[in-house]
Design an enzyme around this catalytic site. Structure first.
Site, PDB file in Angstrom:
ATOM      1  N   PHE A  99       0.742  -1.116   0.044  1.00 51.77           N
ATOM      2  CA  PHE A  99       0.071  -0.016  -0.090  1.00 51.77           C
ATOM      3  C   PHE A  99       1.078   1.470   0.123  1.00 51.77           C
ATOM      4  CE2 PHE A  99      -2.909  -3.040   1.842  1.00 51.77           C
ATOM      5  CZ  PHE A  99      -3.774  -2.801   1.255  1.00 51.77           C
ATOM      6  N   HIS A 116      -2.826  -2.310 -14.467  1.00 51.21           N
ATOM      7  CA  HIS A 116      -4.221  -3.469 -13.599  1.00 51.21           C
ATOM      8  C   HIS A 116      -4.816  -4.464 -15.043  1.00 51.21           C
ATOM      9  CE1 HIS A 116      -7.235  -4.825 -10.776  1.00 51.21           C
ATOM     10  NE2 HIS A 116      -7.616  -4.456 -11.531  1.00 51.21           N
ATOM     11  N   ASP A 152      -8.881   1.176  -8.024  1.00 53.28           N
ATOM     12  CA  ASP A 152      -8.249   0.981  -9.172  1.00 53.28           C
ATOM     13  C   ASP A 152      -9.854   1.564  -9.533  1.00 53.28           C
ATOM     14  OD1 ASP A 152      -6.614  -1.440  -8.712  1.00 53.28           O
ATOM     15  OD2 ASP A 152      -7.886  -2.755  -8.535  1.00 53.28           O
ATOM     16  N   CYS A 716     -21.355 -24.895 -61.919  1.00 49.12           N
ATOM     17  CA  CYS A 716     -21.794 -26.233 -61.942  1.00 49.12           C
ATOM     18  C   CYS A 716     -23.788 -25.248 -62.710  1.00 49.12           C
ATOM     19  CB  CYS A 716     -22.029 -27.068 -60.607  1.00 49.12           C
ATOM     20  SG  CYS A 716     -22.525 -26.763 -59.638  1.00 49.12           S
TER      21      CYS A 716
END
Length: 911
Positions: A99, A116, A152, A716
């Site tokens: 931290f 991240h 985050d 064809c």
């Protein structure tokens, strides 16, 4: 000479973090000319420095190893001051488990950026990669974001994403994408900041999620859920902290999970606590069943004492015998002992009984051991899990030596490619026979050139199969049908494999289209959309049919009072042979083989001798899709040898053929004489297209040209003869010629090319001769009729008018870019119908008119398997395709095609 990056803007950086990822970011930033003024990492563990610290100390970069940055939530002043003293302009945090106080985060001029491993705002928290897999996300990725005081939550600077593969683990996802691309992205982000170009995109809270660190105690597998969820849980915890269950009263951790696509292998039952049914210990691993009855396979098991074993060895007693080491192997063993000593520096001596993990090694040390051994002893293939299964030095050496000698290795597909730099890519083309899951030369060693029709050059030599090769292929297909997993497989699982195959074809569609173009002369854009595109659609369509093949219940007279029940079953035929033409090599393969496989058959396929390459590339993709060996076999070679042997072979139960009518007759005769095998034939055509005066002229010109010139006329169902009503005949021809003059003839790989080369030289010569006959018989050559004066096998788009019914070109198919036009009297509907039907062929036909009643009247009377009204060439995978009369019988595509590869069994039971 100084490199250009030294002239870019550079920054003074503080790296805060740890691990090999941090080390690589540090090394690459220095290579780019940035100055790392300080590295802040974790203290040494058991006397070993973190990899980031090792690299920085070696370079003389100041390294600080603070145990913590805060005490009771408050920054430690002397730690913060030591940090500030280095004078960083930006903090780079590639991977940090500590931290960091906000007065450190915000201190530099540019703040701090963090890596991240998720696509934020999804999966915030410390176990992002795990949760990506646990939740079954289809996409994974990473974010580089600006640190703030949230968890985050800072603004996004840069993001990258990738697909999650069906059997990805944390390791594979990290090693394949998150690690290498993450390093590049961190370096790129720093340079963007230095150049003043870095983004700051606020994170949305919509869709945001946070998941905490997974602990071993809450990683038990819930076996009362679908197999996919169990698989996701196991792989999401592989390797750390490990998903576990209880077997025989002890905790067992599960590693190496994959979904079981085929039938369930035989094995010994194993009771597992909480499972709805026992697992199976098979030769491939431990099979677990979900609540949906689908299955997954677990490769390795780890016990409470740390010992890991292959799951297949759960019931095995005793250890395998030791191998005797050669002198060279003993030297390697001593080299490896030195590697162990370097990693386990806290251990006085590495004895044979030294346990890697009990001596203090962690997961990062596993990576280091594997990579150092691979570097020191080149050529040996090791994986991290090998260390977990051989934890003592003695066991590790035994495992290493066996691996070095190639013992106990799964057999891998070996492919010799012909490679070619073309179409802005490298195409890799298998060129050998594909029999029983292996590529191998023809047993007589023969091979022949396959030619690029655009310039007449040889692409490569391709195996020329013998009768013996055909016999081996049929034997492999028979074994796969009768005793292999394919014949026992759940139809839905079979469909899953075909879907997977279609997905792989789509992933390789540009390469397949390029190969198709250089091998057959197809214009690349058409090859991409039709040759390959419709092939993919065909496999997806029939994959959906696999679990929908049904019989019927039938009331019978004896149903009462005797209580009888009659029902029918649709069953696969067994080994099927497929012989395909050269005009649409991959698409014709798909049209027949997709239905054949969906019905549960196995097959032996002979591609056209002049266009074998996409069929062999397809074979490679079938292995990647997980199709069991022997199910699909490809034998390139001549029709007279390979095709004839397939039609005669007593173990082949069905033959599907597309090609000429004379060859079709010969095949049908051989199939009857040999074992009366089932046959479906798609043969020649002389398809009439009737254009009435009340048509939409623009559309009739456009579609009429397409009906003849599509795929260079090698089609064809091409309109072999156009009947144009007299009142509009001259205008129609004039407009057609005007449009032909706009067509670009040239390199089929050029995206602007309209008309490519004919498939092969013999066919080009036949077309030139066809046109010469038309002129001699008195037809008017309005345009073309000659070979184009350039390298390759190019034929001019050609138009004949005044063609009378008795002429050769009115009756015989050109199979090329030759428009054969006849007039008919105004209003003579029945007369033109009689002329249109005056042929032994009946493959396709068409009519252009605004009068829907007239269109329906004509369509009801045209004797052809397909009728197009105000359109042409509009085939679809769901619509049956096949001819009448001497154009053959049986259908490709649609539900009807499945019936060609099934037999009906009636079962009556009294109860």
């Amino acid at each position: 000479m100084r490199r250009s990056h030294y002239y870019q803007n550079k920054l003074k950086l503080a790296l805060i973090g740890q691990s090999l990822f941090g080390q690589e970011v540090y090394t690459n930033l220095r290579k780019q000319g940035h100055k790392v003024v300080g590295v802040f990492t974790v203290p040494d563990k058991d006397g070993k420095a973190d990899p980031l610290a090792v690299a920085a100390e070696k370079d003389g970069t100041p390294v600080f190893k603070f145990p913590r940055w805060r005490v009771k939530g408050k920054p430690i002043p002397e730690v913060v001051e030591a940090y500030k003293a280095v004078g960083a302009e930006l903090n780079v945090m590639p991977f940090c488990s500590q931290f960091i106080p906000m007065n450190v985060i915000d201190h530099p001029k540019h703040g701090s950026i963090i890596y991240h491993p998720s696509i934020l705002p999804l999966h915030r928290g410390a176990s992002a990669i795990n949760w990506t897999l646990i939740h079954g996300d289809k996409k994974a990725g990473f974010s580089v974001f600006w640190a703030d005081d949230g968890l985050d939550t800072g603004p996004i600077l840069l993001q990258r994403e990738c697909d999650v593969e069906p059997n990805d683990t944390v390791d594979t996802l990290y090693n394949r994408f998150l690690f290498p691309e993450g390093i590049k992205a961190m370096v790129e982000s720093v340079q963007l900041i230095a150049d003043g170009k870095a983004a700051r995109v606020p994170q949305s809270e919509e869709g945001a999620s946070y998941e905490g660190i997974q602990k071993k105690s809450n990683c038990r597998v819930n076996l009362a859920q679908p197999a996919q969820a169990i698989h996701n849980w196991i792989r999401g915890h592989d390797k750390v902290p490990g998903a576990w269950t209880v077997i025989d009263g002890q905790t067992v951790t599960l590693y190496g999970s994959s979904m079981l696509g085929g039938s369930v292998p035989a094995g010994q039952p194993l009771q597992i606590e909480g499972a709805s049914q026992p697992g199976l210990v098979s030769k491939n691993g431990l099979v677990l069943f979900g609540s949906d009855d689908k299955a997954l396979l677990v490769k390795n098991l780890q016990f409470e004492d740390g010992k890991m074993i292959p799951a297949s060895k759960y019931f095995s007693s005793g250890e395998s015998s030791s191998v005797e080491l050669t002198d060279d192997e003993k030297k390697m063993a001593e080299d490896i002992r030195m590697i162990w000593r370097g990693i386990l520096s806290n251990v006085p001596a590495i004895e044979d009984t030294t346990d890697f993990f009990k001596s203090g090694a962690a997961s990062m040390d596993v990576v280091r051991l594997v990579e150092e051994v691979k570097q020191r002893c080149g050529g040996v293939q090791l994986q991290n899990e090998d260390v977990y299964m051989a934890t003592t030095f003695q066991d590790f050496i035994q495992m290493f030596v066996r691996r070095l000698r190639g013992e106990d290795q799964e057999e891998e597909l070996v492919i010799d490619y012909a490679t070619k730099e073309v179409n802005n890519m490298t195409v890799k083309m298998p060129y050998q026979c594909f029999i029983d899951g292996k590529f191998e030369d023809a047993d007589n060693g023969k091979a022949c050139d396959t030619i690029n029709p655009a310039d007449g050059s040889a692409i490569c030599k391709v195996a020329y199969a013998s009768v013996g090769d055909v016999d081996r292929a049929v034997a492999a297909a028979k074994e796969a049908f009768e005793n292999g997993p394919w014949g026992k497989m759940n139809p839905r699982d079979r469909g899953s494999l075909l879907y997977r195959l279609a997905d792989l074809m789509e992933e390789h569609q540009e390469e397949l289209a390029t190969i198709e173009s250089i091998d057959s002369g197809a214009v690349y854009t058409l090859a991409l959309k039709t040759h390959v595109g419709m092939s993919i659609q065909t496999f997806r369509y029939f994959a959906g049919w696999c679990d929908k093949i049904q019989g019927k219940t039938i009331p019978i007279n004896q149903a009462r009072p005797n209580r009888n029940l009659t029902f029918t079953k649709k069953e696969p035929l067994g080994v099927c042979a497929i012989v395909i033409p050269w005009n649409y090599p991959l698409m014709m393969l798909a049209w027949k083989s997709a239905a054949c496989l969906a019905a549960g058959n196995t097959l032996v396929l002979k591609p056209a001798q002049v266009t074998p390459l996409t069929a062999l590339k397809f074979a490679e993709l079938t292995v990647k899709a997980g199709i069991p060996k022997g199910v699909i076999n490809i034998v390139p070679g001549s029709g007279g040898l390979v095709g004839q042997r397939l039609s005669e072979h007593p173990d082949v139960r069905k033959l599907g053929f597309t090609g000429s009518t004379p060859i079709g007759k010969q095949i049908m005769k051989s199939c009857a004489v040999s074992n009366l095998k089932k046959v479906s034939l798609e043969l020649g055509g002389k398809s009439p297209l009737i254009i009435f005066s009340d048509c939409d002229m623009d559309k009739a010109v456009r579609m009429g040209m397409s009906s003849v010139f599509f795929n260079k006329g090698e089609n064809c169902i091409a309109a072999g003869r156009l009947f144009v009503e007299e009142s509009i005949h001259d205008e129609y021809i004039s407009r057609v010629v005007e449009e032909i003059k706009k067509m670009k003839i040239g390199d089929p790989l050029d995206r602007s090319t309209d008309h490519g080369p004919q498939n092969h030289k013999a066919h080009l010569d036949k077309l030139v001769e066809y046109c010469e006959v038309g002129v001699k018989e008195g037809a008017t050559l309005v345009y073309g009729g000659k070979q184009v004066d350039r390298p390759g096998f190019f034929m001019e788009p050609t138009v004949f008018t005044d063609v009378e019914d008795h002429m050769f070109i009115a009756k015989e198919e050109s199979f090329g870019p030759v428009m054969v036009v006849s007039k008919f009297k105004n209003g003579d509907v029945d007369g033109v119908l009689q002329r249109a039907n005056d042929t032994e062929f009946g493959l396709a036909s068409g009519v252009f008119t605004r009068d829907i009643s007239k269109a329906m009247y004509v369509s009801e009377r045209l004797e052809a398997g397909t009728v197009f009204i105000n359109t042409y060439n509009k085939t679809d995978v769901a619509s049956p395709f096949g001819g009448f009369k001497q154009s053959g019988f049986g259908k490709d595509l649609g539900e009807d095609a499945l019936m060609e590869y099934l037999r009906t069994k009636a079962v009556t039971v009294e109860y």
